[in-house]
Write a protein that holds these residues in place. Structure first.
Motif, PDB file in Angstrom:
ATOM      1  N   UNK A   1     -16.769  33.731  68.499  1.00 25.01           N
ATOM      2  CA  UNK A   1     -17.284  32.933  69.615  1.00 25.01           C
ATOM      3  C   UNK A   1     -18.738  33.284  69.899  1.00 25.01           C
ATOM      4  N   UNK A   2     -19.463  32.327  70.500  1.00 25.43           N
ATOM      5  CA  UNK A   2     -20.831  32.561  70.945  1.00 25.43           C
ATOM      6  C   UNK A   2     -20.831  33.129  72.356  1.00 25.43           C
ATOM      7  N   UNK A   3     -21.925  33.787  72.694  1.00 28.33           N
ATOM      8  CA  UNK A   3     -22.147  34.218  74.070  1.00 28.33           C
ATOM      9  C   UNK A   3     -22.833  33.070  74.808  1.00 28.33           C
ATOM     10  N   UNK A   4     -22.132  32.483  75.757  1.00 24.54           N
ATOM     11  CA  UNK A   4     -22.644  31.338  76.503  1.00 24.54           C
ATOM     12  C   UNK A   4     -23.178  31.788  77.864  1.00 24.54           C
ATOM     13  N   UNK A   5     -24.009  30.969  78.498  1.00 25.39           N
ATOM     14  CA  UNK A   5     -24.627  31.403  79.758  1.00 25.39           C
ATOM     15  C   UNK A   5     -23.639  31.872  80.814  1.00 25.39           C
ATOM     16  N   UNK A   6     -22.518  31.154  80.990  1.00 25.30           N
ATOM     17  CA  UNK A   6     -21.595  31.565  82.051  1.00 25.30           C
ATOM     18  C   UNK A   6     -20.895  32.879  81.720  1.00 25.30           C
TER      19      UNK A   6
ATOM     20  N   UNK B   1     -29.033  37.784  74.398  1.00 23.84           N
ATOM     21  CA  UNK B   1     -28.117  37.453  73.304  1.00 23.84           C
ATOM     22  C   UNK B   1     -27.420  36.102  73.500  1.00 23.84           C
ATOM     23  N   UNK B   2     -27.849  35.323  74.473  1.00 26.40           N
ATOM     24  CA  UNK B   2     -27.226  34.019  74.707  1.00 26.40           C
ATOM     25  C   UNK B   2     -27.320  33.149  73.455  1.00 26.40           C
ATOM     26  N   UNK B   3     -26.204  32.483  73.132  1.00 30.21           N
ATOM     27  CA  UNK B   3     -26.053  31.599  71.968  1.00 30.21           C
ATOM     28  C   UNK B   3     -26.072  32.360  70.636  1.00 30.21           C
ATOM     29  N   UNK B   4     -25.857  33.656  70.691  1.00 26.84           N
ATOM     30  CA  UNK B   4     -25.632  34.446  69.487  1.00 26.84           C
ATOM     31  C   UNK B   4     -24.124  34.681  69.355  1.00 26.84           C
ATOM     32  N   UNK B   5     -23.661  34.868  68.124  1.00 23.34           N
ATOM     33  CA  UNK B   5     -22.276  35.286  67.950  1.00 23.34           C
ATOM     34  C   UNK B   5     -22.085  36.633  68.645  1.00 23.34           C
ATOM     35  N   UNK B   6     -21.001  36.746  69.403  1.00 22.98           N
ATOM     36  CA  UNK B   6     -20.782  37.969  70.172  1.00 22.98           C
ATOM     37  C   UNK B   6     -20.693  39.198  69.273  1.00 22.98           C
ATOM     38  N   UNK B   7     -20.004  39.061  68.138  1.00 21.51           N
ATOM     39  CA  UNK B   7     -19.843  40.207  67.242  1.00 21.51           C
ATOM     40  C   UNK B   7     -21.195  40.669  66.705  1.00 21.51           C
TER      41      UNK B   7
ATOM     42  N   UNK C   1     -23.474  44.227  67.400  1.00 24.43           N
ATOM     43  CA  UNK C   1     -24.051  45.061  66.341  1.00 24.43           C
ATOM     44  C   UNK C   1     -25.537  45.299  66.599  1.00 24.43           C
ATOM     45  N   UNK C   2     -26.245  44.258  67.045  1.00 22.10           N
ATOM     46  CA  UNK C   2     -27.678  44.415  67.340  1.00 22.10           C
ATOM     47  C   UNK C   2     -27.895  45.360  68.522  1.00 22.10           C
ATOM     48  N   UNK C   3     -27.013  45.288  69.496  1.00 21.60           N
ATOM     49  CA  UNK C   3     -27.135  46.182  70.645  1.00 21.60           C
ATOM     50  C   UNK C   3     -26.938  47.636  70.220  1.00 21.60           C
ATOM     51  N   UNK C   4     -26.028  47.868  69.277  1.00 24.07           N
ATOM     52  CA  UNK C   4     -25.821  49.226  68.768  1.00 24.07           C
ATOM     53  C   UNK C   4     -27.067  49.730  68.050  1.00 24.07           C
TER      54      UNK C   4
ATOM     55  N   UNK D   1     -23.712  51.337  62.899  1.00 15.14           N
ATOM     56  CA  UNK D   1     -22.643  51.867  63.744  1.00 15.14           C
ATOM     57  C   UNK D   1     -21.618  50.797  64.078  1.00 15.14           C
ATOM     58  N   UNK D   2     -22.040  49.541  64.045  1.00 15.18           N
ATOM     59  CA  UNK D   2     -21.137  48.434  64.346  1.00 15.18           C
ATOM     60  C   UNK D   2     -21.239  47.409  63.222  1.00 15.18           C
ATOM     61  N   UNK D   3     -20.111  47.098  62.621  1.00  8.08           N
ATOM     62  CA  UNK D   3     -20.049  46.062  61.595  1.00  8.08           C
ATOM     63  C   UNK D   3     -19.525  44.788  62.241  1.00  8.08           C
ATOM     64  N   UNK D   4     -20.308  43.707  62.257  1.00  7.12           N
ATOM     65  CA  UNK D   4     -19.840  42.479  62.905  1.00  7.12           C
ATOM     66  C   UNK D   4     -19.027  41.619  61.944  1.00  7.12           C
ATOM     67  N   UNK D   5     -18.037  40.937  62.490  1.00  8.34           N
ATOM     68  CA  UNK D   5     -17.249  39.973  61.726  1.00  8.34           C
ATOM     69  C   UNK D   5     -17.134  38.729  62.594  1.00  8.34           C
TER      70      UNK D   5
END
Length: 763
Positions: free
Chosen positions: A406-411, A422-428, A432-435, A445-449
């Protein structure tokens, strides 16, 4: 010879003290040193200085190493005229010949003034906090004790370590890993053969509030061209490009001698000449080659050059892993106009504070919990709950595999662990970018799927994962996780919210996936028969879902109409994260755990967590080819056998209660209802009666919010056979016709208990 006092060069204070707390404190100082008057001097536009003499209790056998501490020591106490007592007083030695080179816990000399005493570990801000509940007499006693400890050689709190210099008045910070640079020094990994310096590349990070240089890499000789190309590439980027980095070059220099330096230099150089000829000389460092590198044509150094000096100490530096202390300078590069291959002797230097970068090991140490494991933890679902728990674990050093399509949406931002960047980025991928932002110098440290988590369940997770945490709030994924053959070595837990988000539920499977998450859920529902709080929750869920007989699997935040505050999500996430971390350190448990965290608003905002433990279940396969699996709560099979023995030689029986999942083809038997009083039995047959049965089953169904109810029949064959009889077959046929008329038909479940076997049949 009369000693020279610094206070003799200060001008008298001729203003008026309008600060009543300061006037009272000066009166207290008079009483403490037993003098009728004290002289007030100008220290700065906003500070006054009060010179006085303190008595020091020297060791009876003489000062250690002959250090020149005297029975009567002149000091200067400096007060902020407007900030006192919020700003603690500072205390300086008044002697210009004070032996500061052998005394740790002294601040650097600044602007020709004598050094100050470091009275509280942590610097000036820590001193302000310490003084918040102290008096001036406490400060003066502490200074006197400091001087006594210096005379006794006991200033160092830990005799096995070396106290570093107390640096103040920084002009920025420099970030690097201490161990990385210490290793370079120990191995003499110089840029040139037989040299004593290494070349470094930094990223300049300036904000309105701070100035920082962060070490990117140590550059070997064969990578100099690549370093320059990288800098040029970044320089061509637009200033508005968020990926643009401002890079610069720096140097690390050390002594080629292994002789440790145990003296302190509390007056750092302010220009190149003093740095090269005095400071480096005092620390046995030859800076000649360093100067040549700085002035070499096409060396690529910019105007401001970070220079990190390694000083070898006799003991491990306090707070670090090696006996090397680093002093961080910044040179404003100017060549000598008369000698192009030399630096201008007056080229100014400033110094910076070292900041250790955050590493997973450091994060684990700070958090007080080490979650660092060889294998990854799979987190399925990076929504509001999952993202917050994932961040808690990342900050304990965890390596995660995060699955979410899923994407990170504004709400989502109202409750999510990530921010608007990170809005409109894939949450996973965003997790990983935040890590990476947290641990910029680390490997992944975080592998996104960024796909459906159930796809991962089809892979051999045992090779990469030690734990699966499901925060998807998805019944579909729960079914896939139940059916998945992930092996016995992987621990599984599932967390979700219910009761409009007020109830957080964490299911932790037992060893070998028994009891499994669906076993725990079924037994929790059954527990409502005797637990009024669990029953009240299930009844509320039943009312909210009156059109179906299923409890809401989890409160999701996909819709912007979901009313659930961030603080409630955070409470649940904090509790679940703590429970997951505790479970990761405990040996595998034969019992499964269910944790219920209830948040309530009345009479005030609060939460309470309860734990329920459940034993492993007995698992059987259907005797007929139907692929159904029957899972009996602990003790039920033994109870069936006991009732058979008690009724023998006659048959006996009763009703089975529990629940069924058609998707996973699983029947959970969580309890029994004894044979009604109007039942009839002999050696060959059992006829189950009806008296009171409907009321008993109805009570169970209502108490569990419709989650537990009638699920099947059982009877015994005390003399055999170990199979269905003709009467049993007729009963099954009759039941199938009846069940097919139901809105949600149940499977026909018949259980036969014999002295030799327990035989389930599902049709």
């Amino acid at each position: 010879m009369e000693q020279v006092l610094y206070s003799e060069c200060l001008q008298p204070f001729e203003g008026q003290l309008t600060n009543p707390a300061l006037r009272e404190t000066i009166d207290q100082m008079k009483a403490f040193v037993a003098v009728p008057t004290l002289t007030l001097l100008n220290w700065s536009d906003s500070e006054i200085a009060v010179p006085l003499v303190l008595e020091v209790a020297l060791p009876p056998l003489g000062n250690v190493d002959g250090v020149d501490i005297r029975e009567k020591e002149p000091v200067v106490v400096v007060f902020s005229t407007s900030g006192y007592p919020r700003i603690a007083p500072k205390v300086f030695t008044d002697r210009l010949d004070f032996p500061d080179s052998v005394s740790p816990h002294m601040f650097l000399r600044n602007d020709g003034r004598p050094p100050g005493f470091c009275l509280v570990r942590g610097g000036l801000s820590a001193a302000n906090e310490w003084y918040s509940n102290k008096r001036i007499s406490d400060v003066l006693i502490r200074v006197s004790n400091w001087l006594r400890d210096a005379a006794c050689g006991e200033l160092a709190l830990n005799g096995d370590s070396f106290d570093p210099l107390r640096l103040t008045s920084y002009e920025g910070t420099v970030t690097y890993d201490y161990d990385q640079l210490a290793k370079i020094v120990r191995q003499s990994s110089s840029l040139y053969l037989n040299g004593n310096f290494a070349r470094l590349q930094f990223e300049l990070k300036n904000t309105k509030d701070s100035f920082n240089r962060t070490l990117i890499q140590v550059v070997p000789l064969d990578k100099l061209e690549a370093e320059q190309a990288h800098e040029a590439e970044e320089g061509r980027k637009s200033k508005d490009d968020p990926t643009r980095k401002v890079l610069c070059r720096g140097l690390l220099i050390w002594s080629e001698s292994d002789t440790p330096i145990d003296r302190y230099n509390v007056e750092l150089p302010k220009d190149w000449d003093t740095f090269k000829n005095e400071f480096c000389g005092q620390h046995l460092i030859d800076a000649e080659a360093l100067e040549q590198e700085l002035c070499r044509p096409q060396s690529g150094f910019y105007v401001y050059v970070p220079i990190i000096v390694a000083i070898k100490r006799p003991k491990t530096v306090f707070g670090f892993s090696d006996a090397i202390e680093f002093i961080n300078f910044e040179l404003e590069q100017k060549e000598d106009p008369d000698y192009p291959d030399r630096m201008d002797p007056g080229a100014p230097l400033s110094y910076s504070s070292h900041v250790q970068p955050l590493t997973p090991a450091k994060a684990a140490a700070i958090s007080g919990f080490n979650y660092m494991q060889e294998k990854e933890t799979l987190i399925a679902g990076a929504g509001a709950l999952g993202s917050k728990i994932a961040l808690h674990l990342i900050k304990c050093g965890a390596r995660l595999l995060i699955a979410d399509d899923d994407w990170l949406l504004p709400h989502n931002l109202v409750r999510h662990g990530l921010n608007a960047a990170y809005t409109f980025h894939y949450k996973a991928k965003a997790m990983a970018r935040e890590a990476i932002r947290l641990f910029p110098n680390e490997t992944v440290r975080v592998t996104p799927f960024a796909a459906k988590a159930d796809i991962l369940l089809q892979k051999d997770l045992g090779e990469v994962c030690s734990r699966i945490l499901d925060f998807t709030a998805s019944g579909s994924f729960q079914n896939e996780l139940i059916k998945a053959d992930i092996g016995e070595g992987i621990e599984v837990a599932r967390g979700y919210l219910s009761d409009t988000g007020q109830l957080g539920i964490l299911l932790v499977e037992g060893a070998g996936r028994n009891p499994r998450i669906d076993d725990l859920q079924a037994q929790l529902y059954h527990h409502a028969i005797q637990d009024t709080q669990v029953s009240a929750w299930l009844r509320r869920e039943s009312e909210l879902n009156s059109k179906t007989d299923l409890v809401t699997v989890g409160v999701g935040c996909h819709s912007d109409t979901t009313v659930l505050s961030d603080d409630i999500i955070s409470v649940h996430a904090g509790i679940m994260s703590g429970l997951v971390k505790s479970a990761s350190q405990a040996p595998p448990s034969k019992e499964g755990m269910v944790y219920l965290n209830q948040v309530s608003q009345e009479p005030f905002f609060q939460s309470a967590t309860a734990r329920h433990t459940f034993l492993p279940v007995d698992v059987m396969a259907s005797q007929n080819p139907s692929d159904w699996e029957i899972r009996f709560s602990s003790g039920i099979v033994d109870l069936l056998k006991a009732q058979m023995r008690q009724a023998s030689p006659n048959e006996t029986g009763g009703v089975l209660i529990g629940c069924a999942n058609f998707k996973t083809k699983t029947i959970h038997v969580t309890g029994l209802v004894d044979a009604p009083p109007d039942s009839k039995a002999d050696r060959c047959c059992f006829f189950r009666g009806k008296e009171g049965l409907a009321q008993t089953v109805q009570h169970i169904t209502e108490a569990t919010g419709g989650q537990i109810g009638y699920i099947g029949e059982w009877h015994s064959h005390p003399k055999g056979p170990d199979a269905m009889s003709g009467t049993d077959t007729e009963t099954v046929t009759r039941f199938k016709k009846t069940y097919q008329q139901e809105v949600t038909p149940l499977p026909v479940f018949l259980l036969i208990v014999t002295p030799r076997a327990v035989l389930p049949f599902v049709f």
